[in-house]
Design an enzyme around this catalytic site. Sequence first.
Site, PDB file in Angstrom:
ATOM      1  N   CYS A  36       0.120  10.136 -55.089  1.00 31.66           N
ATOM      2  CA  CYS A  36       0.996  11.320 -55.142  1.00 31.66           C
ATOM      3  C   CYS A  36       0.435  12.466 -54.320  1.00 31.66           C
ATOM      4  CB  CYS A  36       1.188  11.761 -56.593  1.00 31.66           C
ATOM      5  SG  CYS A  36      -0.343  12.004 -57.500  1.00 31.66           S
ATOM      6  N   ASN A  37      -0.854  12.742 -54.459  1.00 36.64           N
ATOM      7  CA  ASN A  37      -1.451  13.857 -53.726  1.00 36.64           C
ATOM      8  C   ASN A  37      -1.449  13.598 -52.226  1.00 36.64           C
ATOM      9  OD1 ASN A  37      -2.214  15.844 -55.701  1.00 36.64           O
ATOM     10  ND2 ASN A  37      -3.726  14.387 -56.474  1.00 36.64           N
ATOM     11  N   ARG A  68      -3.504  17.815 -62.631  1.00 33.48           N
ATOM     12  CA  ARG A  68      -3.195  17.725 -64.063  1.00 33.48           C
ATOM     13  C   ARG A  68      -4.203  16.767 -64.706  1.00 33.48           C
ATOM     14  NH1 ARG A  68      -3.574  13.123 -63.369  1.00 33.48           N
ATOM     15  NH2 ARG A  68      -2.028  11.442 -63.248  1.00 33.48           N
ATOM     16  N   HIS A  80      -9.651  12.577 -50.913  1.00 32.33           N
ATOM     17  CA  HIS A  80      -8.241  12.713 -50.528  1.00 32.33           C
ATOM     18  C   HIS A  80      -8.057  12.891 -49.020  1.00 32.33           C
ATOM     19  CE1 HIS A  80      -8.548  13.943 -54.784  1.00 32.33           C
ATOM     20  NE2 HIS A  80      -7.391  13.333 -54.908  1.00 32.33           N
ATOM     21  N   GLY A  81      -9.033  13.578 -48.405  1.00 29.28           N
ATOM     22  CA  GLY A  81      -8.944  13.809 -46.965  1.00 29.28           C
ATOM     23  C   GLY A  81      -8.950  12.508 -46.191  1.00 29.28           C
ATOM     24  N   HIS A 126       0.512  18.476 -60.333  1.00 29.50           N
ATOM     25  CA  HIS A 126      -0.633  18.999 -59.595  1.00 29.50           C
ATOM     26  C   HIS A 126      -0.190  20.235 -58.825  1.00 29.50           C
ATOM     27  CE1 HIS A 126      -2.507  15.117 -60.306  1.00 29.50           C
ATOM     28  NE2 HIS A 126      -1.679  14.469 -59.524  1.00 29.50           N
ATOM     29  N   GLN A 177       3.147  14.250 -60.085  1.00 30.05           N
ATOM     30  CA  GLN A 177       2.354  13.025 -59.958  1.00 30.05           C
ATOM     31  C   GLN A 177       3.090  11.762 -60.366  1.00 30.05           C
ATOM     32  OE1 GLN A 177       1.933  15.283 -62.363  1.00 30.05           O
ATOM     33  NE2 GLN A 177       1.906  14.193 -64.307  1.00 30.05           N
TER      34      GLN A 177
END
Lengths: 341, 341
Positions: free
Chosen positions: B140-141, B168, B194-195, B220, B302
């Site tokens: 999701c992110n 969250r 995440h990057g 989030h 999310q």
Amino acid sequence: MIKVAVNGYGTIGKRVADAVSAQPDMEIIGVSKTRPSAEAFIAQKRGYPLYITDIAKKKAFEEIDILIAGSVEEMIQKADIVVDATPGGVGINNKVLYEKYSKKAIWEGGEGHKVAEFSFNASCNYTEAIGRQYARVVSCNTTGLCRIINLIDSVIGVKKVRATMIRRGSDPGDVKRGPIDAIVLNPVTIPSHHGSDVQSILPHINIVTSAMIVPTTLMHMHFLNMELKNFATKEQVIELIKTHSRLGLIEKSSGITSTSQLKEYTSDILRPRGDLWENGIFEDSISILDGTDLYLFQAIHQEADVVVETIDCIRAMMGDVKSAVESIAITNKAVGLTTIH
Amino acid sequence: MIKVAVNGYGTIGKRVADAVSAQPDMEIIGVSKTRPSAEAFIAQKRGYPLYITDIAKKKAFEEIDILIAGSVEEMIQKADIVVDATPGGVGINNKVLYEKYSKKAIWEGGEGHKVAEFSFNASCNYTEAIGRQYARVVSCNTTGLCRIINLIDSVIGVKKVRATMIRRGSDPGDVKRGPIDAIVLNPVTIPSHHGSDVQSILPHINIVTSAMIVPTTLMHMHFLNMELKNFATKEQVIELIKTHSRLGLIEKSSGITSTSQLKEYTSDILRPRGDLWENGIFEDSISILDGTDLYLFQAIHQEADVVVETIDCIRAMMGDVKSAVESIAITNKAVGLTTIH
């Protein structure tokens, strides 16, 4: 002995009163409350003379066996200096009272810069406060930002700062505030006001801040990015942080990666109220990427970090101690601020 | 009709099943659960044939009047493509089953890039997915980051991205996870993973990410900074965002400044489960400072944003629809994704 009155015996005021009492060169001559409460009992237990805003309410206190020494106006007259720790926005209205009796006064960060036309942080501008009549100790977040930014800027050089503050929704004792289940942009606009508040102390710093509120009570968390003017290594930054008594380094080996674990730790080392007076900088988060881009996380205890700054501000304004280093050392020793690592 | 099996009927799986059922070119041939639960009842109410991993548990389901169509292995054989929405880390173990029956399979972001050696986002790399045997829809992110970064990069140019994710703590239905009163650095180290996950889709983007977890369940929140290659105005960025159907602009006039108000809104407009499939970009947060420094806040649901991506991924892999624009339009229309502003 410097005679200190604390106007507003709440979250910050009660801590300032205890910190003043611990100093070798200061004493509490009175604290104030507006209405009976658990905190009024604490003031009495500590032996702080209790004054009240509205003397007509004296009976309400006495009915629950809390003795009242007099009115706030009487308290002001007995003091050399007043620390105004009333709620944000209320303190400015008290200025007329301090002017009336020509008393020195300190406000906390809930008030704007203009209340005193001078904003204070011991590490950054102690000498500018010497002998002043009025000063404002900047907010917990601004205090935390100023400490680390000024240190890095003065040694390595800072080109630009970006800071995101994930703020606690309420203090632990404040059961009326939220949020319970939301991330609240506060403000939704970017930049937030915190950047210009930092500039009230460090006007030359290019800084962009943003802030939000989350459902937690213990501490704020800052995500900090500083574009450096010169190359530096993680090790250099760590060594630098270790030189500053109010930058606490949370070492990797502690296993602490959250505000709650940190609060547990400051309680375990028997700090009064579990207070973290320092910035809680997570060693493992300190990173330098692309050569000059410094990143780190720091926890800021909203109830505590300004307390030690307020003590130094009192000392500077009273004029007997001329150097920040000397005052900070006295303050730290008296409250029991020794290294957390 | 594309025959889709959903292996793992949980938070994501149940949404994917509903989204598949809504499409004109797909149908659900089965969903799977490991044990009886409220979600098993929902599958039955929806008319989705329910398969179970361990056929020995069939009786436990039947005792509470839930009919079992067979084993997961039988379900796989009936499908053209399997969406694996089992918990993160579990999905990779199912690959042998999909290989055994030569079935196409999609994993979700709980698995790493290597599970499929191809990571998917409809707006970024739809055509690269056409005809593939395996793909992974990023988390999701990462989905939320890829959508906005790719758009801004392709039109204005992005030199560097810094993103902080305030995540969250748990999904609303997950009562066993925390934190209750802490801000947890997750990870404490910078950068977070995440990057590099964004780079699995946009390898040329220079990105630094950091992440923490807070006590909330709904969405989030991302704080995003993009150093642009060219000058742009806030108005240009807003117009650009409006061109992308999966970037929802939360207008200032709505008064929405938090995740909970946004969730209330998506519920009020009668989205299924109040799902926000788009990035929720706060119009009032969009700022360009120092000429080329873009900042914004975006909320990421999310449970929802990857669902529509998964549908497009199915369509790309099956090969009948050759363009992202076409697939996205079909998907959006079928689920009811119209502009939120």
